[in-house]
Design a protein around this motif. Sequence first.
Motif, PDB file in Angstrom:
ATOM      1  N   ASP A 169      21.206 -74.372 102.398  1.00  0.00           N
ATOM      2  CA  ASP A 169      20.206 -73.311 102.513  1.00  0.00           C
ATOM      3  C   ASP A 169      18.869 -73.870 102.054  1.00  0.00           C
ATOM      4  O   ASP A 169      18.719 -74.309 100.911  1.00  0.00           O
ATOM      5  CB  ASP A 169      20.637 -72.122 101.647  1.00  0.00           C
ATOM      6  CG  ASP A 169      19.700 -70.936 101.754  1.00  0.00           C
ATOM      7  OD1 ASP A 169      18.501 -71.109 101.470  1.00  0.00           O
ATOM      8  OD2 ASP A 169      20.170 -69.833 102.081  1.00  0.00           O
ATOM      9  N   LEU A 170      17.854 -73.829 102.943  1.00  0.00           N
ATOM     10  CA  LEU A 170      16.576 -74.461 102.620  1.00  0.00           C
ATOM     11  C   LEU A 170      15.700 -73.640 101.693  1.00  0.00           C
ATOM     12  O   LEU A 170      14.828 -74.196 101.027  1.00  0.00           O
ATOM     13  CB  LEU A 170      15.812 -74.820 103.896  1.00  0.00           C
ATOM     14  CG  LEU A 170      16.181 -76.204 104.457  1.00  0.00           C
ATOM     15  CD1 LEU A 170      17.554 -76.196 105.100  1.00  0.00           C
ATOM     16  CD2 LEU A 170      15.134 -76.722 105.423  1.00  0.00           C
ATOM     17  N   SER A 171      15.908 -72.334 101.625  1.00  0.00           N
ATOM     18  CA  SER A 171      15.203 -71.565 100.606  1.00  0.00           C
ATOM     19  C   SER A 171      15.736 -71.939  99.225  1.00  0.00           C
ATOM     20  O   SER A 171      14.973 -72.106  98.272  1.00  0.00           O
ATOM     21  CB  SER A 171      15.369 -70.063 100.844  1.00  0.00           C
ATOM     22  OG  SER A 171      14.704 -69.327  99.847  1.00  0.00           O
ATOM     23  N   ILE A 196      18.605 -71.579 107.657  1.00  0.00           N
ATOM     24  CA  ILE A 196      17.225 -72.031 107.777  1.00  0.00           C
ATOM     25  C   ILE A 196      16.280 -70.944 107.284  1.00  0.00           C
ATOM     26  O   ILE A 196      16.384 -69.774 107.678  1.00  0.00           O
ATOM     27  CB  ILE A 196      16.891 -72.470 109.224  1.00  0.00           C
ATOM     28  CG1 ILE A 196      15.531 -73.159 109.278  1.00  0.00           C
ATOM     29  CG2 ILE A 196      17.000 -71.313 110.206  1.00  0.00           C
ATOM     30  CD1 ILE A 196      15.483 -74.495 108.611  1.00  0.00           C
ATOM     31  N   ASP A 198      12.364 -70.820 104.508  1.00  0.00           N
ATOM     32  CA  ASP A 198      11.357 -71.646 103.848  1.00  0.00           C
ATOM     33  C   ASP A 198      11.114 -71.136 102.437  1.00  0.00           C
ATOM     34  O   ASP A 198      11.585 -70.059 102.047  1.00  0.00           O
ATOM     35  CB  ASP A 198      10.056 -71.644 104.657  1.00  0.00           C
ATOM     36  CG  ASP A 198       9.309 -72.971 104.590  1.00  0.00           C
ATOM     37  OD1 ASP A 198       9.462 -73.684 103.572  1.00  0.00           O
ATOM     38  OD2 ASP A 198       8.579 -73.291 105.547  1.00  0.00           O
ATOM     39  N   HIS A 207      13.126 -67.103 100.842  1.00  0.00           N
ATOM     40  CA  HIS A 207      13.627 -66.922 102.215  1.00  0.00           C
ATOM     41  C   HIS A 207      12.488 -66.542 103.174  1.00  0.00           C
ATOM     42  O   HIS A 207      12.551 -65.529 103.873  1.00  0.00           O
ATOM     43  CB  HIS A 207      14.751 -65.894 102.252  1.00  0.00           C
ATOM     44  CG  HIS A 207      16.052 -66.450 101.757  1.00  0.00           C
ATOM     45  ND1 HIS A 207      16.922 -67.148 102.561  1.00  0.00           N
ATOM     46  CD2 HIS A 207      16.611 -66.439 100.522  1.00  0.00           C
ATOM     47  CE1 HIS A 207      17.972 -67.529 101.854  1.00  0.00           C
ATOM     48  NE2 HIS A 207      17.804 -67.124 100.609  1.00  0.00           N
ATOM     49  N   PRO A 210      10.651 -69.929 108.488  1.00  0.00           N
ATOM     50  CA  PRO A 210      10.458 -71.380 108.478  1.00  0.00           C
ATOM     51  C   PRO A 210       9.099 -71.764 109.049  1.00  0.00           C
ATOM     52  O   PRO A 210       8.667 -71.238 110.080  1.00  0.00           O
ATOM     53  CB  PRO A 210      11.617 -71.903 109.341  1.00  0.00           C
ATOM     54  CG  PRO A 210      12.155 -70.720 110.068  1.00  0.00           C
ATOM     55  CD  PRO A 210      11.858 -69.533 109.234  1.00  0.00           C
ATOM     56  N   GLN A 215       8.739 -76.306 102.357  1.00  0.00           N
ATOM     57  CA  GLN A 215       9.939 -77.074 102.654  1.00  0.00           C
ATOM     58  C   GLN A 215       9.776 -77.829 103.978  1.00  0.00           C
ATOM     59  O   GLN A 215       9.105 -77.345 104.899  1.00  0.00           O
ATOM     60  CB  GLN A 215      11.155 -76.144 102.745  1.00  0.00           C
ATOM     61  CG  GLN A 215      11.690 -75.683 101.417  1.00  0.00           C
ATOM     62  CD  GLN A 215      12.368 -76.811 100.670  1.00  0.00           C
ATOM     63  OE1 GLN A 215      13.522 -77.136 100.905  1.00  0.00           O
ATOM     64  NE2 GLN A 215      11.645 -77.433  99.750  1.00  0.00           N
ATOM     65  N   CYS A 217      11.013 -78.020 106.797  1.00  0.00           N
ATOM     66  CA  CYS A 217      11.940 -77.382 107.740  1.00  0.00           C
ATOM     67  C   CYS A 217      11.974 -78.109 109.078  1.00  0.00           C
ATOM     68  O   CYS A 217      13.057 -78.329 109.648  1.00  0.00           O
ATOM     69  CB  CYS A 217      11.547 -75.916 107.948  1.00  0.00           C
ATOM     70  SG  CYS A 217      11.752 -74.875 106.486  1.00  0.00           S
ATOM     71  N   LEU A 221      15.303 -80.022 110.599  1.00  0.00           N
ATOM     72  CA  LEU A 221      15.935 -79.687 111.877  1.00  0.00           C
ATOM     73  C   LEU A 221      15.926 -80.881 112.827  1.00  0.00           C
ATOM     74  O   LEU A 221      16.901 -81.121 113.552  1.00  0.00           O
ATOM     75  CB  LEU A 221      15.227 -78.497 112.508  1.00  0.00           C
ATOM     76  CG  LEU A 221      15.388 -77.163 111.769  1.00  0.00           C
ATOM     77  CD1 LEU A 221      14.423 -76.124 112.324  1.00  0.00           C
ATOM     78  CD2 LEU A 221      16.824 -76.656 111.842  1.00  0.00           C
ATOM     79  N   THR A 259      12.877 -72.678 115.093  1.00  0.00           N
ATOM     80  CA  THR A 259      14.146 -73.391 115.008  1.00  0.00           C
ATOM     81  C   THR A 259      14.490 -74.041 116.342  1.00  0.00           C
ATOM     82  O   THR A 259      14.918 -75.199 116.387  1.00  0.00           O
ATOM     83  CB  THR A 259      15.263 -72.441 114.558  1.00  0.00           C
ATOM     84  OG1 THR A 259      14.866 -71.798 113.336  1.00  0.00           O
ATOM     85  CG2 THR A 259      16.555 -73.191 114.329  1.00  0.00           C
TER      86      THR A 259
END
Length: 263
Positions: A169-171, A196, A198, A207, A210, A215, A217, A221, A259
């Motif tokens: 989880d990128l958050s 995905i 940010d 959250h 993105p 981040q 992101c 990806l 995305t």
Amino acid sequence: MNESGRSGMRIGLSTSSVYPGTTASGFEVAARLGYDGVEVMVGIDDVSTDIDACRSLSEFHQIPVFSVHAPTLLLTQRVWGTDPWGKLHRSAEMAAELGAGVVVVHPPFRWQRDYARGFVEGIADLEREHGIVYAVENMYPWRTGKREFQAYLPDWNPVDEDYDHVTLDLSHSGTAGEDPVEMARILGDRLAHVHIADSHGSPRDEHLVPGRGSQPCAAFLEHLADRGYDRDVVVEINTRKSGDQQSRESDLLEALAFTRLHT
């Protein structure tokens, strides 16, 4: 080719992304905006806990369920009872009934000592018993000012633990101050699922859509695409402050477009 007719990874929407909207609205919005599938966040409302209701929504909107997020959050501690292992068994039953291939689970809280003591081995046992992927999600230290509290056992970071499958989880990586691209490199084929979103690196789990935070992101990806990652990427963003329904859907469309662009 995947079920959507596209090569490579599929892009899903977590039903938590429409909160305070309902699970039903999550299915409807995901289908209408062009997502490939949904992740059911168990606990967002009563419908999310009802296998038959979720199956009906999936069939009505003709959109598959990719994954089930077990009710292991702080706010869902009493959903499906209070036994954490019981929750994980029931999550697998829901996933099997809905045709989902992944159960997303958080590591135990520090105060769940009995549950935490055999957690790593227990997850492996569940995978063997149910024949389904349990992807343990990366979390983060809890921070207040200059104080930091390790709230999860055996660790908030599953990368160094002996899990066969992990959700990244990128958050959460942003809140933890970790590089998600490097985490993905270390995980290799153990990376089984992605959320995905940010983050600006705030102690709060943001959250963001993105591309709106700090981040990497896009680089993340693109790294997945370059290595041939062919599992699901699920948009899990916070739209509570989006304003009206039109603004919320604009954010969900932006997240989907971002995305798709970078995969």
